[in-house]
Design an enzyme around this catalytic site. Sequence first.
Site, PDB file in Angstrom:
ATOM      1  N   HIS A  82       0.833  -1.204   0.000  1.00 38.68           N
ATOM      2  CA  HIS A  82       0.000   0.000   0.000  1.00 38.68           C
ATOM      3  C   HIS A  82       0.868   1.254   0.000  1.00 38.68           C
ATOM      4  O   HIS A  82       0.522   2.247  -0.658  1.00 38.68           O
ATOM      5  CB  HIS A  82      -0.949   0.042   1.197  1.00 38.68           C
ATOM      6  CG  HIS A  82      -1.844   1.251   1.134  1.00 38.68           C
ATOM      7  ND1 HIS A  82      -2.971   1.299   0.349  1.00 38.68           N
ATOM      8  CD2 HIS A  82      -1.728   2.477   1.705  1.00 38.68           C
ATOM      9  CE1 HIS A  82      -3.525   2.489   0.446  1.00 38.68           C
ATOM     10  NE2 HIS A  82      -2.787   3.227   1.268  1.00 38.68           N
ATOM     11  N   ASP A 137       0.692   4.233  -2.692  1.00 36.33           N
ATOM     12  CA  ASP A 137       0.657   5.659  -2.370  1.00 36.33           C
ATOM     13  C   ASP A 137       1.718   6.443  -3.125  1.00 36.33           C
ATOM     14  O   ASP A 137       1.442   7.508  -3.692  1.00 36.33           O
ATOM     15  CB  ASP A 137       0.859   5.871  -0.872  1.00 36.33           C
ATOM     16  CG  ASP A 137      -0.406   5.686  -0.061  1.00 36.33           C
ATOM     17  OD1 ASP A 137      -1.500   5.624  -0.648  1.00 36.33           O
ATOM     18  OD2 ASP A 137      -0.301   5.597   1.187  1.00 36.33           O
ATOM     19  N   HIS A 193       3.599  10.785   2.568  1.00 38.47           N
ATOM     20  CA  HIS A 193       3.066  11.764   1.623  1.00 38.47           C
ATOM     21  C   HIS A 193       3.886  13.048   1.570  1.00 38.47           C
ATOM     22  O   HIS A 193       4.042  13.647   0.497  1.00 38.47           O
ATOM     23  CB  HIS A 193       1.612  12.078   1.963  1.00 38.47           C
ATOM     24  CG  HIS A 193       0.713  10.894   1.844  1.00 38.47           C
ATOM     25  ND1 HIS A 193       0.515  10.238   0.647  1.00 38.47           N
ATOM     26  CD2 HIS A 193      -0.015  10.220   2.762  1.00 38.47           C
ATOM     27  CE1 HIS A 193      -0.314   9.224   0.838  1.00 38.47           C
ATOM     28  NE2 HIS A 193      -0.635   9.188   2.116  1.00 38.47           N
TER      29      HIS A 193
END
Length: 296
Positions: free
Chosen positions: A256, A260, A283
């Site tokens: 995952h 991202d 992020h």
Amino acid sequence: MKQQTVKKEYHFSGKSLHTGVEVSVCVKPAGIDTGILFVRKDLGKEIPARASMVTNTARSTQIGDGEAVVGTVEHILSAFTGLGIDNAIVEVSGPEMPILDGSSSVYVKAIMADGLCVQDAERKYIDIQKPIVIENESGSRIEITPADRPSIDVVVDFSSEVLGVQTAHWDESVDYCTQIAPCRTFCFLHELEQLISYGLVKGGDVDNAIVVVEHPLSGERADRICKLFDIEGIRPDKTGYLNNLELYFPNECGRHKLLDIIGDMRLAGGYLNAHVKAYKPGHSINTRAALAVLEK
């Protein structure tokens, strides 16, 4: 390769993860060289998918222009990149994309049922001439080096006895649809109350996230979590995850994180002819890396 777009309009709806707002999304075909364009339908505002438009990276990636923002864009951007979509318009009715099942699988399954529309123009890859290195104070590092094709390797290390150190890889030969798209977002149980106190995960539930139980869970605390998500009988299993779901892959959490960063790096403006090596990606550092490419 030729540029590609979707064949028709696709509609999605559901709760957004952090705000809990019910939102609807319409993905539309777009012309050659459009790239990915988000549109706040309720505000009539266009927001191009560019790292220069990033406004927040707290637990997800948000882009915006003034009051018009769209949060949690990384999952659909990842789907577009994994599927080979160059051009698309994403109309959104609110400030954040719906979380759906916590992965990009819902987008992928809907779009791939019809295939893609091949356009009469060559794909424009982004080339870099020299390595780019981005680091932060927490020890995260992203290194981008020139290459003939896009590829990404991630190493995920939360110093967690449950997760361990997880690795994952993507390039254009990997079947994104089956190997990456289904991998769901995750969080640690001990983070949940803190996230809620910050006003986040209002739309979260145990069906759209893997919950890692790093520390022993008392009966009282388990009951509080059950009440929080309006479910019964939830407890950690012997592997250290809440027992509401089974992992698709032993390294699903690592995959995952790869999902991202594939989405976040799309904010560089297209397909990057480079090898991206990411240690402890997130992020904030992902989008800083995308911005460094955009501004090269």
